[in-house]
Scaffold this motif. Structure first.
Motif, PDB file in Angstrom:
ATOM      1  N   PRO A 120       0.477  -1.267  -0.033  1.00 25.32           N
ATOM      2  CA  PRO A 120      -0.029  -0.028  -0.246  1.00 25.32           C
ATOM      3  C   PRO A 120       0.405   1.421  -0.035  1.00 25.32           C
ATOM      4  CG  PRO A 120      -0.649  -1.702   1.600  1.00 25.32           C
ATOM      5  CD  PRO A 120       0.098  -2.116   0.897  1.00 25.32           C
ATOM      6  N   SER A 121       2.348   1.152   0.024  1.00 23.73           N
ATOM      7  CA  SER A 121       2.640   2.811  -0.055  1.00 23.73           C
ATOM      8  C   SER A 121       3.474   2.797  -1.096  1.00 23.73           C
ATOM      9  CB  SER A 121       3.824   2.054   1.182  1.00 23.73           C
ATOM     10  OG  SER A 121       4.739   1.190   0.133  1.00 23.73           O
ATOM     11  N   VAL A 122       2.218   2.259  -2.086  1.00 26.40           N
ATOM     12  CA  VAL A 122       2.789   2.198  -3.533  1.00 26.40           C
ATOM     13  C   VAL A 122       2.029   3.235  -3.637  1.00 26.40           C
ATOM     14  CG1 VAL A 122       2.821   1.544  -6.220  1.00 26.40           C
ATOM     15  CG2 VAL A 122       3.481   0.172  -4.143  1.00 26.40           C
ATOM     16  N   ASP A 123       2.890   4.561  -3.808  1.00 32.06           N
ATOM     17  CA  ASP A 123       1.555   5.699  -4.854  1.00 32.06           C
ATOM     18  C   ASP A 123       1.269   5.606  -6.090  1.00 32.06           C
ATOM     19  OD1 ASP A 123       0.949   7.562  -5.257  1.00 32.06           O
ATOM     20  OD2 ASP A 123       3.037   9.492  -4.336  1.00 32.06           O
ATOM     21  N   VAL A 124      -0.094   5.303  -6.659  1.00 33.07           N
ATOM     22  CA  VAL A 124      -0.219   4.800  -7.288  1.00 33.07           C
ATOM     23  C   VAL A 124      -0.761   6.186  -8.688  1.00 33.07           C
ATOM     24  CG1 VAL A 124      -1.732   4.044  -9.489  1.00 33.07           C
ATOM     25  CG2 VAL A 124      -1.489   2.787  -7.750  1.00 33.07           C
ATOM     26  N   VAL A 125      -0.682   7.372  -7.926  1.00 28.44           N
ATOM     27  CA  VAL A 125      -1.042   8.808  -8.984  1.00 28.44           C
ATOM     28  C   VAL A 125       0.450   9.548  -9.162  1.00 28.44           C
ATOM     29  CG1 VAL A 125      -2.226  11.520  -8.413  1.00 28.44           C
ATOM     30  CG2 VAL A 125      -3.186   8.791  -7.219  1.00 28.44           C
ATOM     31  N   GLY A 126       1.010   8.836  -7.755  1.00 27.22           N
ATOM     32  CA  GLY A 126       2.581   9.936  -7.655  1.00 27.22           C
ATOM     33  C   GLY A 126       3.213   8.679  -9.199  1.00 27.22           C
ATOM     34  N   GLU A 127       3.144   7.902  -9.506  1.00 32.28           N
ATOM     35  CA  GLU A 127       4.177   7.318 -10.171  1.00 32.28           C
ATOM     36  C   GLU A 127       3.074   7.503 -11.223  1.00 32.28           C
ATOM     37  OE1 GLU A 127       6.604   5.634 -10.175  1.00 32.28           O
ATOM     38  OE2 GLU A 127       6.791   4.849  -7.774  1.00 32.28           O
ATOM     39  N   MET A 128       1.637   7.146 -12.005  1.00 33.81           N
ATOM     40  CA  MET A 128       1.331   8.080 -13.149  1.00 33.81           C
ATOM     41  C   MET A 128       1.846   9.399 -13.261  1.00 33.81           C
ATOM     42  SD  MET A 128      -0.081   5.402 -14.232  1.00 33.81           S
ATOM     43  CE  MET A 128      -1.156   5.911 -15.575  1.00 33.81           C
ATOM     44  N   LYS A 129       2.000  10.547 -12.569  1.00 33.06           N
ATOM     45  CA  LYS A 129       1.951  11.580 -12.778  1.00 33.06           C
ATOM     46  C   LYS A 129       3.697  11.661 -13.353  1.00 33.06           C
ATOM     47  CE  LYS A 129      -1.170  14.188  -9.668  1.00 33.06           C
ATOM     48  NZ  LYS A 129      -1.095  14.980  -8.445  1.00 33.06           N
ATOM     49  N   ALA A 130       4.531  10.107 -12.780  1.00 32.52           N
ATOM     50  CA  ALA A 130       6.036  11.104 -12.580  1.00 32.52           C
ATOM     51  C   ALA A 130       5.983  10.243 -14.101  1.00 32.52           C
ATOM     52  CB  ALA A 130       6.642   9.632 -11.946  1.00 32.52           C
ATOM     53  N   LEU A 131       4.769   9.079 -14.484  1.00 33.69           N
ATOM     54  CA  LEU A 131       4.691   8.606 -16.215  1.00 33.69           C
ATOM     55  C   LEU A 131       4.866   9.670 -16.778  1.00 33.69           C
ATOM     56  CD1 LEU A 131       5.846   5.940 -17.733  1.00 33.69           C
ATOM     57  CD2 LEU A 131       3.437   5.919 -17.869  1.00 33.69           C
ATOM     58  N   HIS A 132       3.958  10.674 -16.352  1.00 36.15           N
ATOM     59  CA  HIS A 132       2.831  12.191 -17.622  1.00 36.15           C
ATOM     60  C   HIS A 132       4.552  12.419 -17.520  1.00 36.15           C
ATOM     61  CE1 HIS A 132       1.392  15.701 -18.611  1.00 36.15           C
ATOM     62  NE2 HIS A 132       0.729  14.811 -18.846  1.00 36.15           N
ATOM     63  N   THR A 133       5.317  12.934 -17.077  1.00 38.47           N
ATOM     64  CA  THR A 133       6.423  13.648 -17.109  1.00 38.47           C
ATOM     65  C   THR A 133       7.186  13.255 -17.703  1.00 38.47           C
ATOM     66  OG1 THR A 133       5.291  15.139 -14.949  1.00 38.47           O
ATOM     67  CG2 THR A 133       7.998  14.912 -15.064  1.00 38.47           C
ATOM     68  N   ALA A 134       8.268  12.008 -17.878  1.00 34.49           N
ATOM     69  CA  ALA A 134       8.772  11.353 -18.821  1.00 34.49           C
ATOM     70  C   ALA A 134       8.422  11.493 -19.782  1.00 34.49           C
ATOM     71  CB  ALA A 134       8.941   9.820 -18.241  1.00 34.49           C
ATOM     72  N   LEU A 135       7.260  10.658 -20.044  1.00 31.82           N
ATOM     73  CA  LEU A 135       6.807  11.066 -21.191  1.00 31.82           C
ATOM     74  C   LEU A 135       6.397  12.182 -22.105  1.00 31.82           C
ATOM     75  CD1 LEU A 135       4.209   7.994 -21.277  1.00 31.82           C
ATOM     76  CD2 LEU A 135       6.488   8.093 -22.266  1.00 31.82           C
ATOM     77  N   THR A 136       6.824  13.476 -21.410  1.00 31.80           N
ATOM     78  CA  THR A 136       6.065  15.018 -22.086  1.00 31.80           C
ATOM     79  C   THR A 136       7.147  15.656 -22.050  1.00 31.80           C
ATOM     80  OG1 THR A 136       5.170  15.494 -19.595  1.00 31.80           O
ATOM     81  CG2 THR A 136       3.749  14.391 -22.338  1.00 31.80           C
ATOM     82  N   THR A 137       8.326  15.264 -21.009  1.00 34.50           N
ATOM     83  CA  THR A 137       9.727  16.036 -21.084  1.00 34.50           C
ATOM     84  C   THR A 137      10.259  16.395 -22.344  1.00 34.50           C
ATOM     85  OG1 THR A 137       9.535  15.348 -18.602  1.00 34.50           O
ATOM     86  CG2 THR A 137      12.055  16.416 -20.208  1.00 34.50           C
ATOM     87  N   SER A 138      10.734  17.695 -22.869  1.00 37.88           N
ATOM     88  CA  SER A 138      11.022  17.793 -23.821  1.00 37.88           C
ATOM     89  C   SER A 138      12.467  16.646 -23.860  1.00 37.88           C
ATOM     90  CB  SER A 138      12.145  19.110 -24.435  1.00 37.88           C
ATOM     91  OG  SER A 138      12.595  19.130 -25.017  1.00 37.88           O
ATOM     92  N   GLY A 139      12.943  16.238 -25.646  1.00 33.88           N
ATOM     93  CA  GLY A 139      13.720  14.789 -26.057  1.00 33.88           C
ATOM     94  C   GLY A 139      12.726  13.922 -25.314  1.00 33.88           C
ATOM     95  N   ALA A 140      11.918  13.663 -24.758  1.00 28.44           N
ATOM     96  CA  ALA A 140      11.515  12.432 -24.959  1.00 28.44           C
ATOM     97  C   ALA A 140      10.590  11.701 -25.695  1.00 28.44           C
ATOM     98  CB  ALA A 140      10.317  12.367 -23.082  1.00 28.44           C
ATOM     99  N   PRO A 141      10.780  10.125 -25.885  1.00 28.19           N
ATOM    100  CA  PRO A 141       9.896   9.551 -26.920  1.00 28.19           C
ATOM    101  C   PRO A 141       8.764  10.248 -26.814  1.00 28.19           C
ATOM    102  CG  PRO A 141      11.577   8.187 -25.570  1.00 28.19           C
ATOM    103  CD  PRO A 141      11.541   8.988 -25.357  1.00 28.19           C
ATOM    104  N   ARG A 142       7.970  10.109 -28.142  1.00 27.30           N
ATOM    105  CA  ARG A 142       6.863  10.835 -28.206  1.00 27.30           C
ATOM    106  C   ARG A 142       5.684   9.937 -29.197  1.00 27.30           C
ATOM    107  NH1 ARG A 142       5.939  15.558 -25.763  1.00 27.30           N
ATOM    108  NH2 ARG A 142       4.312  15.980 -26.532  1.00 27.30           N
ATOM    109  N   ILE A 143       4.563   9.702 -28.069  1.00 28.78           N
ATOM    110  CA  ILE A 143       3.461   8.737 -28.427  1.00 28.78           C
ATOM    111  C   ILE A 143       2.841   9.197 -29.429  1.00 28.78           C
ATOM    112  CG2 ILE A 143       1.248   7.497 -27.254  1.00 28.78           C
ATOM    113  CD1 ILE A 143       2.798   8.112 -24.878  1.00 28.78           C
ATOM    114  N   THR A 144       2.613   8.471 -30.657  1.00 29.07           N
ATOM    115  CA  THR A 144       1.823   9.001 -31.759  1.00 29.07           C
ATOM    116  C   THR A 144       0.912   9.155 -31.608  1.00 29.07           C
ATOM    117  OG1 THR A 144       2.304   7.260 -33.066  1.00 29.07           O
ATOM    118  CG2 THR A 144       3.509   8.590 -33.415  1.00 29.07           C
ATOM    119  N   THR A 145       0.043   9.353 -32.416  1.00 30.01           N
ATOM    120  CA  THR A 145      -1.669   9.340 -32.137  1.00 30.01           C
ATOM    121  C   THR A 145      -1.712   9.255 -33.946  1.00 30.01           C
ATOM    122  OG1 THR A 145      -2.218  11.850 -33.233  1.00 30.01           O
ATOM    123  CG2 THR A 145      -2.072  11.592 -30.655  1.00 30.01           C
TER     124      THR A 145
END
Length: 82
Positions: A57-82
């Motif tokens: 229960p110490s796993v921060d699901v929301v925090g981890e999802m936010k960290a993933l979002h930041t990693a994916l939207t940071t300049s230079g990160a691979p982009r998810i194509t639509t």
């Protein structure tokens, strides 16, 4: 539950199929994606984090999802194509 409902004879099998399709559709809509694959990957990450939270229960699901979002939207990160 996830493993049990893989069997089409399981009482919750149809429910889980509908749930998966609904989550994929919602993720595509919220993220503005045309293709299912990126949405499916994000839902899989979310579900995996939820399983980890059940074990620890110490796993921060929301925090981890936010960290993933930041990693994916940071300049230079691979982009998810639509």
């Amino acid at each position: 539950m996830s493993a049990a409902v893989a069997d089409p004879r399981h009482p919750a099998h149809a429910f889980m199929l509908r749930r998966s399709k609904t989550l994929d559709r919602l993720a595509r809509k919220v993220l503005g994606l045309r293709h299912a694959a990126p949405a499916r990957v994000l839902v899989a990450v979310m579900e995996g984090l939820q399983i980890q939270w059940l074990r620890d229960p110490s796993v921060d699901v929301v925090g981890e999802m936010k960290a993933l979002h930041t990693a994916l939207t940071t300049s230079g990160a691979p982009r998810i194509t639509t």
